[in-house]
Enzyme design. Structure first.
Site, mmCIF file in Angstrom:
data_model
loop_
_atom_site.group_PDB
_atom_site.id
_atom_site.type_symbol
_atom_site.label_atom_id
_atom_site.label_comp_id
_atom_site.label_asym_id
_atom_site.label_seq_id
_atom_site.Cartn_x
_atom_site.Cartn_y
_atom_site.Cartn_z
ATOM 1 N N ASP A 276 -2.507 5.804 -1.017
ATOM 2 C CA ASP A 276 -3.739 5.133 -1.348
ATOM 3 C C ASP A 276 -3.613 4.727 -2.723
ATOM 4 O OD1 ASP A 276 -3.921 7.997 -2.253
ATOM 5 O OD2 ASP A 276 -5.019 8.388 -0.847
ATOM 6 N N HIS B 231 2.987 4.321 5.967
ATOM 7 C CA HIS B 231 1.655 4.552 5.451
ATOM 8 C C HIS B 231 1.455 4.272 3.929
ATOM 9 C CE1 HIS B 231 -2.427 6.126 6.138
ATOM 10 N NE2 HIS B 231 -2.458 6.528 4.777
ATOM 11 N N ASP C 185 7.131 6.195 13.952
ATOM 12 C CA ASP C 185 7.250 5.244 12.910
ATOM 13 C C ASP C 185 5.880 4.419 13.160
ATOM 14 O OD1 ASP C 185 7.664 3.521 10.951
ATOM 15 O OD2 ASP C 185 9.369 2.462 11.722
ATOM 16 N N GLU D 201 3.844 8.937 5.490
ATOM 17 C CA GLU D 201 3.350 8.764 4.306
ATOM 18 C C GLU D 201 4.408 9.461 3.401
ATOM 19 O OE1 GLU D 201 -0.771 8.935 1.854
ATOM 20 O OE2 GLU D 201 -0.457 10.550 3.283
#
Length: 623
Positions: free
Chosen positions: A167, A518, A566, A575
């Site tokens: 993020d 991710h 995955d 991540e």
């Protein structure tokens, strides 16, 4: 009888009357005596002593070399031979230069060096703010340039730094730990980084992070009353549609929602880690005196804030219910006190810091004598194992003696116990069938802990070798340093693909690696215009591979059964984080190349010569 006789030289000999007077003959005799009285050289003597038969022989010519008389013929032959030899050597040299040389190519880099070059690229992909010209990640651009200034309660520039993971939140706690760990690896292995061609790269990586940390408090002041802990929001209240870094799936370059600044007024854990990061970076950049001093002044300021008893309060930067508590909860601040104090001592040489970190009361509060399951697990939340390894270094190489020796010996012994716990024979930690050590006891995201342990094992074994110590004891059993290095190699090799899935958990390394990481920026194409907060959900939920390869990202890793999914939406598998990659980079550089390659001295560049104080005299005898 004829008046002419035969001259033995072939001509006529005329006998004539001698008309010289007696006076003339007398003068000639005086001249002859003077001539005979001179010292004749060997050649002249040979003329005088030569018999009648010698007059017809050819005279030999000589060359006078000062201390030696040499036949001219021999001299000329010798000079001729030397000139000819020199000419021949010159011709041979010319031919040798004219022939094109075919240099054998240098040996290919080992697997650790190749992976190291990849792993450092992850930090380029995580940069926030205005990017440098040569960032080498084509799908990234300038982002979040208004951080700090857009928050009406803060209104100061906080652009820059690193996004934590997939993020766009900037958490100072794990970011500072990451910079400390990278700086540690540079201080120990700068020669290995240089051999890999990555020294400038890793220094730039550290500087990018350190420059941002200096923005998060008043680094020019001597005292402060607050720190920035976080920029951005990851709050996920049920049913909330408030745009933030968790709810939205957007490229950082397209973020247009508010990004709040979170400050703390009582956070010795965060302050201690930031002090460690800035102090360690000041050693890395000691060749730049002005910048190093700037870093060290900032480290001192934030350390004083951490040490102020009036500002400790709850003792944590992550109060219950906060974003930090959910993602990077700090359990206490005593390990940061030992960790940060150790780095402050190494950066300044001020013995007051060493006195602080060798206080047995502080060590006990930090968990130095604990038997909890996480003892010895080095991470962003537990710095004590790293601090103990650093203090063992101090004891091995400098031996400060009294009054520090007793506590330093304790830290050294505890470090030895931690190294023993890594060995499979002691079964302190479970292992998967594939051999991956379960330092987080089977919980998700294991690889960051494994990478950190591999680094500690590698660097401690290098300390022992540099100190001419062949190994260490686990109880009565002695183990060589090669056993410790073997542990580090097998764990890193598992991460690089030596597992039953043949899966490299470092993106871009090897032939088979995760393709659904991710990560917002990697999962959304660069072209396509502004998509808005939820416009990226299509890419989040897509089954297709990421359009952008985030090279060097070490993902969270497999589960306790060596299984791996995955899947982009499952962050527990796919991540990647700053802290995880920092440990990976440190472990890779330690294992790369040949030999330990350790720099023994740079770490102690600010430490004055040690002159141990004698122990106090015994109490007077009383009858």
């Amino acid at each position: 009888m004829s008046m002419y006789g035969r001259d033995p030289w072939g001509g006529p000999l005329e006998i004539c009357h001698d008309s010289a007077t007696d006076d003339d003959r007398s003068r000639n005799m005086d001249l002859d005596r003077a001539a005979l009285s001179r010292t004749l050289d060997e050649t002249q003597q040979s003329w005088l002593l030569a018999g009648p038969g010698d007059q017809g022989r050819k005279k030999k010519r000589y060359v006078d070399l000062g201390c030696l008389l040499v036949s001219r013929k021999i001299f000329l032959w010798t000079v001729g031979v030397l000139v000819a030899a020199a000419a021949l050597a010159g011709v041979a040299a010319g031919i040798a230069k004219a022939i094109p040389r075919h240099h054998s190519p240098p040996p290919p880099p080992d697997q650790y060096t190749v992976a190291l070059r990849k792993a450092l690229l992850f930090f380029n992909a995580q940069k926030s703010g205005k990017l440098p010209k040569h960032n080498n990640v084509p799908w990234r651009g300038d982002s979040c340039l208004k951080d700090g200034r857009s928050d009406q309660s803060f209104r100061r520039d906080l652009s820059g730094g690193y996004y934590d993971a997939g993020d766009a939140v900037k958490f100072n706690f794990p970011a500072a730990f990451s910079m400390t760990l990278l700086s540690w690896s540079v201080i120990e292995y700068s020669a290995k980084y240089e051999a890999a061609g990555e020294l400038g790269h890793v220094r730039d990586t550290v500087k990018w992070g350190a420059d941002y940390l200096l923005k998060t408090f008043n680094s020019t002041a001597d005292t402060i009353d607050r720190l920035v802990a976080q920029v951005g929001s990851a709050a996920t209240a049920p049913g909330s549609t408030q745009p933030n870094d968790q709810y939205c799936w957007m490229r950082p370059e397209e973020i247009d929602y508010p990004r709040p600044v979170v400050e703390c007024h009582s956070c010795p854990d965060l302050a201690g880690e930031m002090a460690a990061a800035l102090a360690a970076a000041s050693i890395v950049f000691k060749d730049n005196r002005a910048y190093s001093h700037k870093l060290l002044h900032g480290a001192t300021t934030v350390w004083n804030f951490a040490s102020d008893r009036n500002k400790r309060g709850s003792g944590s930067y992550s109060p219950r219910g906060s974003d930090a508590a959910k993602f990077y909860n700090s359990t206490n601040y005593f390990d940061e006190a030992v960790w940060g104090g150790t780095w402050m001592y190494l950066a300044t040489g001020n013995s007051s810091y060493l006195q602080r970190v060798t206080d047995p009361k502080l060590a006990k509060k930090a968990g130095a004598f604990s038997d909890c399951p996480n003892y010895g697990v080095f991470s962003w939340n537990n710095k004590l194992p790293g601090a103990q390894v650093l203090l063992s270094r101090l004891r091995l190489f400098l031996s400060p003696g009294y009054p520090y020796e007793e506590m330093l010996r304790t830290f050294h012994n505890q470090t030895s116990i931690i190294m023993c716990s890594y060995l499979p024979v002691f079964k302190s930690f479970n292992r998967t069938k594939g051999g991956l050590i379960q330092l987080n006891h089977g919980m998700p995201q294991p690889l960051q802990y494994v990478a950190n342990a591999a680094f500690l094992a590698s660097v401690f074994s290098d300390y022992l070798e540099a100190a001419d110590t062949p190994g260490w004891y686990c109880g009565p059993h002695f183990y060589s340093i090669e056993v410790l290095r073997s542990f580090a190699r097998t764990q890193i090799e598992y991460i690089l693909g030596k597992n039953h899935l043949k899966m490299s958990y470092v993106v871009g390394y090897g032939k088979h690696y995760p393709t659904h990481v991710h990560h917002r920026g990697a999962s959304i194409p660069k072209k396509g215009g502004h998509r808005g907060c939820t416009g990226g959900w299509h890419w989040r939920d897509s089954k297709k591979a990421n359009p952008n390869i985030i090279n060097g990202a070490m993902v969270a890793g497999p589960d306790r059964h060596d299984g791996f999914k995955d899947a982009r939406k499952n962050r527990n598998y796919t991540e990647a984080t700053l802290a995880g990659n920092a440990g990976l980079v440190a472990a890779l550089v330690a294992l790369s190349g040949e030999g330990h390659g350790l720099d023994k001295n740079t770490m102690f560049s600010a430490v004055p010569p040690m002159f141990p104080s004698p122990p106090p005299p015994p109490a007077p005898w009383k009858p």
